[in-house]
Design a protein around this motif. Structure first.
Motif, PDB file in Angstrom:
ATOM      1  N   SER A  23      12.106  -3.902   3.026  1.00  0.00           N
ATOM      2  CA  SER A  23      11.142  -4.868   3.574  1.00  0.00           C
ATOM      3  C   SER A  23      10.235  -4.208   4.594  1.00  0.00           C
ATOM      4  N   LEU A  24       9.090  -4.836   4.802  1.00  0.00           N
ATOM      5  CA  LEU A  24       8.179  -4.428   5.846  1.00  0.00           C
ATOM      6  C   LEU A  24       7.340  -5.625   6.258  1.00  0.00           C
ATOM      7  N   ASN A  25       6.735  -5.544   7.435  1.00  0.00           N
ATOM      8  CA  ASN A  25       5.943  -6.653   7.942  1.00  0.00           C
ATOM      9  C   ASN A  25       4.668  -6.785   7.119  1.00  0.00           C
ATOM     10  N   LEU A  26       4.477  -7.962   6.550  1.00  0.00           N
ATOM     11  CA  LEU A  26       3.342  -8.180   5.653  1.00  0.00           C
ATOM     12  C   LEU A  26       2.016  -8.027   6.385  1.00  0.00           C
ATOM     13  N   ASN A  27       1.913  -8.599   7.573  1.00  0.00           N
ATOM     14  CA  ASN A  27       0.657  -8.526   8.317  1.00  0.00           C
ATOM     15  C   ASN A  27       0.321  -7.097   8.718  1.00  0.00           C
ATOM     16  N   ASP A  28       1.336  -6.335   9.105  1.00  0.00           N
ATOM     17  CA  ASP A  28       1.101  -4.941   9.457  1.00  0.00           C
ATOM     18  C   ASP A  28       0.605  -4.148   8.249  1.00  0.00           C
ATOM     19  N   LEU A  29       1.188  -4.437   7.090  1.00  0.00           N
ATOM     20  CA  LEU A  29       0.775  -3.748   5.870  1.00  0.00           C
ATOM     21  C   LEU A  29      -0.677  -4.065   5.527  1.00  0.00           C
ATOM     22  N   LEU A  30      -1.047  -5.343   5.610  1.00  0.00           N
ATOM     23  CA  LEU A  30      -2.427  -5.733   5.307  1.00  0.00           C
ATOM     24  C   LEU A  30      -3.402  -5.101   6.296  1.00  0.00           C
ATOM     25  N   THR A  31      -3.017  -5.065   7.553  1.00  0.00           N
ATOM     26  CA  THR A  31      -3.876  -4.449   8.567  1.00  0.00           C
ATOM     27  C   THR A  31      -4.118  -2.979   8.260  1.00  0.00           C
ATOM     28  N   GLU A  32      -3.049  -2.286   7.896  1.00  0.00           N
ATOM     29  CA  GLU A  32      -3.196  -0.868   7.606  1.00  0.00           C
ATOM     30  C   GLU A  32      -4.023  -0.629   6.350  1.00  0.00           C
ATOM     31  N   LEU A  33      -3.857  -1.489   5.359  1.00  0.00           N
ATOM     32  CA  LEU A  33      -4.670  -1.359   4.144  1.00  0.00           C
ATOM     33  C   LEU A  33      -6.147  -1.558   4.462  1.00  0.00           C
ATOM     34  N   LYS A  34      -6.448  -2.533   5.306  1.00  0.00           N
ATOM     35  CA  LYS A  34      -7.848  -2.765   5.676  1.00  0.00           C
ATOM     36  C   LYS A  34      -8.412  -1.585   6.468  1.00  0.00           C
ATOM     37  N   GLN A  35      -7.578  -0.945   7.245  1.00  0.00           N
ATOM     38  CA  GLN A  35      -8.016   0.230   7.986  1.00  0.00           C
ATOM     39  C   GLN A  35      -8.260   1.413   7.063  1.00  0.00           C
ATOM     40  N   ASN A  36      -7.659   1.363   5.878  1.00  0.00           N
ATOM     41  CA  ASN A  36      -7.872   2.389   4.868  1.00  0.00           C
ATOM     42  C   ASN A  36      -8.882   1.937   3.819  1.00  0.00           C
ATOM     43  N   SER A  37      -9.805   1.090   4.235  1.00  0.00           N
ATOM     44  CA  SER A  37     -10.807   0.576   3.304  1.00  0.00           C
ATOM     45  C   SER A  37     -11.738   1.701   2.835  1.00  0.00           C
ATOM     46  N   HIS A  38     -12.230   1.538   1.614  1.00  0.00           N
ATOM     47  CA  HIS A  38     -13.100   2.573   1.043  1.00  0.00           C
ATOM     48  C   HIS A  38     -13.811   2.006  -0.172  1.00  0.00           C
ATOM     49  N   GLU A  39     -14.676   2.797  -0.728  1.00  0.00           N
ATOM     50  CA  GLU A  39     -15.399   2.385  -1.928  1.00  0.00           C
ATOM     51  C   GLU A  39     -14.409   2.256  -3.088  1.00  0.00           C
ATOM     52  N   ASN A  40     -14.841   1.551  -4.135  1.00  0.00           N
ATOM     53  CA  ASN A  40     -13.976   1.394  -5.299  1.00  0.00           C
ATOM     54  C   ASN A  40     -13.451   2.747  -5.758  1.00  0.00           C
ATOM     55  N   ASP A  41     -12.202   2.776  -6.161  1.00  0.00           N
ATOM     56  CA  ASP A  41     -11.496   4.028  -6.402  1.00  0.00           C
ATOM     57  C   ASP A  41     -12.106   4.831  -7.559  1.00  0.00           C
ATOM     58  N   ILE A  42     -12.666   4.142  -8.512  1.00  0.00           N
ATOM     59  CA  ILE A  42     -13.188   4.846  -9.694  1.00  0.00           C
ATOM     60  C   ILE A  42     -14.658   5.191  -9.477  1.00  0.00           C
TER      61      ILE A  42
END
Length: 358
Positions: free
Chosen positions: A339-358
């Protein structure tokens, strides 16, 4: 814009929660479960393997994320047709409106395809058949030929050629292109079912209004334009072999959260990890954020030692309070959860935002 290089989010491991028994249908191992959460109850549909590696699907239920309260003594879902005679494998479950949809892998001893079954009560399932493209290698090659300069498309072909070598020519002529890891989104988007799948080594997307839409002509047109449907390609060190959809995507205010698996090539073989990506709510082909490192990697003894060593293979999730529980096959013969904290995971994903992968 390139991804950030700092990542702090990793999961807390809670250990093995389901192991094989002496029952014939699951004496080789239990692994890769589908999860449906109903309040405090977690319904688990797991791949059960018997000697010879023939698979059925078993059922058990947990109260809370880890307390086992019920387990059936017989499979709930078994092979019936020739295309699944060697096993029904790796289920995923989503609920759309009042119907449960289970995607799973059919295996006939040579070919692996994605199939669909439906249920109203999670007890009886009606099989709808294979929903992924069924093309022998020669026909598949012709359909994607104009895209072979695309490295990802070339890898798809190379994998299937390698898989069939050195089989007898007659066998190759009847061997289909593998298509595994079909995962449905838990709601329709623009009136259509949306599914992710994996033609090795990448993740692709397709949409349909009804199962009967998935005709030979549908898949011919799709494969002729395959680069248009790519969602994610292997990108990082832990993805040097391939990636694939894991658990069904979770709808959040920030986007669709998907836990996926990645296979890393090492000298002694593949190492499987669990990873996280955030997809756009309206256009799930668009990657919003993607972590640069796994959130679960095989480090514990039960993940490093089993039927296949060094495997973490996530296929289901549940949410309790602010914690996201990820259920996974560990070393291909037992089931564990982290398990992991859902909000923390979403925050980190947003901090790793970028252009579409392809």
């Amino acid at each position: 814009m390139e991804l950030a290089t700092v990542q702090s989010t990793t999961a807390t491991k809670h250990g093995v929660i389901l192991e094989k028994t002496e029952r014939a249908f699951e004496e080789l191992g239990v692994l890769n479960p589908a999860i449906y959460q109903d309040g405090n109850s977690v319904h688990m549909f797991y791949r059960a393997a018997k000697k010879g590696n023939f698979s059925t699907i078993g059922y058990c239920r947990f109260e809370g994320p880890t307390t086992l309260v019920e387990r059936l003594a017989e499979p709930i879902f078994s092979p019936e047709y020739i295309y699944e005679i060697h096993g029904v494998e790796d289920p995923r479950i989503t609920k759309i409106d009042d119907t449960f949809y289970m995607t799973y892998v059919t295996y006939d001893g040579l070919n692996a395809s994605g199939a669909l079954a439906t249920s109203k009560d999670l007890k009886k399932f009606k099989k709808k058949g294979i929903i992924t493209p069924k093309f022998i290698l020669h026909d598949f090659t012709n359909l994607i030929r104009k895209h072979l300069q695309n490295s990802s498309i070339a890898k798809i072909l190379a994998f299937n050629v390698e898989r069939n070598y050195p089989l007898a020519q007659m066998t190759i002529e009847h061997s289909l292109v593998w298509d595994k890891n079909v995962v449905l989104f838990p709601k329709k988007i623009n009136g259509k079912f949306v599914a992710l799948h994996r033609l090795f080594p990448s993740i692709q997307i397709f949409t349909f209004e009804k199962k009967s839409d998935l005709t030979v002509d549908f898949w011919k047109e799709y494969l002729e334009n395959l680069p248009n449907y790519l969602v994610m390609e292997p990108r990082y060190k832990h993805e040097t072999s391939h990636i694939g959809p894991g658990a069904p995507p979770i709808e959040t205010k920030d986007g669709w959260l998907m836990i996926y698996h990645a296979a890393e090539k090492r000298d002694k073989g593949l190492v499987y990890h669990a990873c996280a990506v955030l997809l756009d709510l309206e256009n799930p082909q668009k990657v919003i954020g993607r972590l640069t490192k796994p959130i679960i990697t095989p480090e514990e003894y039960y993940e490093r030692n089993g039927y296949v060593n060094y495997v973490v293979f996530p296929t289901g999730t549940a949410i309790f309070d602010d914690l996201l529980y990820i259920y996974y096959g560990a070393a291909d013969d037992k089931i564990a959860v982290a398990s992991l904290n859902l909000n923390d995971l979403l925050t980190e994903l947003k901090q790793n935002s970028h252009e579409n992968d392809i």
